[in-house]
Design an enzyme around this catalytic site. Structure first.
Site, short mmCIF file in Angstrom:
data_model
loop_
_atom_site.label_atom_id
_atom_site.label_comp_id
_atom_site.label_asym_id
_atom_site.label_seq_id
_atom_site.Cartn_x
_atom_site.Cartn_y
_atom_site.Cartn_z
N TYR A 1 43.80 28.27 51.01
CA TYR A 1 43.78 29.17 49.86
C TYR A 1 44.96 28.88 48.94
O TYR A 1 44.82 28.89 47.71
CB TYR A 1 43.83 30.63 50.33
N ARG B 1 43.85 25.83 40.81
CA ARG B 1 43.41 26.80 39.80
C ARG B 1 44.52 27.09 38.80
O ARG B 1 44.28 27.15 37.59
CB ARG B 1 42.96 28.10 40.49
N TYR C 1 53.01 37.03 41.97
CA TYR C 1 53.35 37.04 43.39
C TYR C 1 54.54 36.11 43.67
O TYR C 1 54.74 35.10 43.00
CB TYR C 1 52.16 36.54 44.22
N ARG D 1 43.16 42.29 38.13
CA ARG D 1 42.52 43.12 39.14
C ARG D 1 41.15 43.61 38.70
O ARG D 1 40.26 43.81 39.54
CB ARG D 1 43.41 44.34 39.45
N GLU E 1 37.24 43.07 52.16
CA GLU E 1 37.50 42.98 50.72
C GLU E 1 36.26 43.49 49.99
O GLU E 1 35.13 43.22 50.41
CB GLU E 1 37.80 41.53 50.31
#
Length: 317
Positions: free
Chosen positions: A105, A112, A167, A180, A291
């Site tokens: 990830y 990305r 982050y 979000r 999730e």
């Protein structure tokens, strides 16, 4: 309420309904990437498939993710509906060890991030990024899908969480790139006007996972986060009752033994729910057990344009 079990990487049913009987569609290949694009009215849907991604080295995978994202963004920009409002990512072996303290990830995030920074610039992330989901895939291919709109959406952040693009390096050398939630507040969105698209939401406060190993605690924290996102979008109090505005939900379940309890919890709290999709999948952090992503009914954000300044403040907090 309809409950549907899904086994593969596909867009949610609400997107498939939205893109039914498209005005235009095409499929092609570019240097090993499989691409497709459909357009209908105020929306477009682009999908890029990177075959056999599971067999790649981490360095090759990072570069190929960047290339897949750049192709998705290039394809999107050629559509009438050229503004990204929702992304889905399916990463094979998402929790696998990639060496040097990284997992797959984190490697995906690096690819990305490079594509997004090239497109938007790091200083524009808070104003340009759409909401997204990124989960594991049991297949071998990496798949990225993006829903486009004729008008940009309004990115929204959860006041309980650090924006993902801010982050710390605890979660990889380059952070995830998504908002979000995204609000659709323009007339051109037709039946989707005033809808809030909530991306993959889990038991995270600030940037840290909560309730390790406790599915009930993680479910409760996830629902609390969703309530705060809804409240941020429509100006309501972050109370349980705002969850009634959710009409479509997709839930990613890690442990099959948790499935029934998760379904019951969502059905009990989201009293306006019309459809639930359930997928067995690994998540972006091995410690996460569930999730949830969601879509509200139209009209929830009818006055969002009048609250643009407040929304922008949330998006860049």
């Amino acid at each position: 309420m309809e409950i549907c079990e899904l086994q593969r990487s596909e867009t949610p049913m609400w997107v498939r309904r939205l893109m039914d009987r498209p005005d235009a569609s095409r499929r092609w290949q570019v240097s090993g990437l499989r691409a497709s694009s459909v357009e209908r009215g105020a929306f477009s849907l682009t999908e890029i498939v990177l075959p056999n991604a599971r067999a790649m080295s981490p360095d090759v995978f990072r570069g190929e993710v960047q290339r897949a994202y750049e192709l998705a963004l290039e394809t999107l920009s050629a559509c009438r509906a050229s503004h990204a409002v929702r992304w889905w990512n399916f990463v094979p072996g998402i929790n696998r060890d990639a060496g040097d303290g990284l997992d797959w990830y984190m490697v995906f995030n690096a690819g990305r991030h490079a594509a997004m920074q090239r497109r938007y610039g790091a200083n524009e992330f808070g104003r340009q990024l759409a909401t997204a989901s990124g989960v594991g895939s049991h297949g071998d291919d990496f798949v990225v899908q993006v829903l486009g709109s004729t008008r940009p959406g309004q990115p929204l952040e959860n006041p309980r969480q650090i924006p993902a693009y801010n982050y710390s390096e605890s979660y990889g050398p380059l952070p995830p790139c998504f908002a979000r939630a995204t609000g659709l507040g323009h007339a051109e969105h037709d039946a989707m006007r005033g809808t809030l698209l909530i991306g993959g939401t889990a038991s995270i406060v600030g940037e840290k996972t909560q309730h390790l190993g406790n599915i009930d605690g993680q479910m409760e924290e996830t629902l609390r986060n969703m309530a705060h996102l809804l409240a941020a979008g429509c100006g309501a109090a972050a109370e349980d009752r705002v969850l009634r505005h959710i009409e479509e939900v997709r839930v990613y379940v890690v442990r099959q033994e948790d499935r029934a309890g998760i379904i019951d919890a969502l059905a009990a709290r989201m009293t306006g729910l019309k459809r639930m999709e359930v997928i067995h999948a690994d998540l972006c952090r091995p410690c996460l057990l569930v999730e949830v992503e969601a879509v509200t009914g139209p009209g929830l954000l009818a006055s969002m344009n009048q609250r643009g300044a407040a929304g922008q403040r949330l998006a860049t907090a």
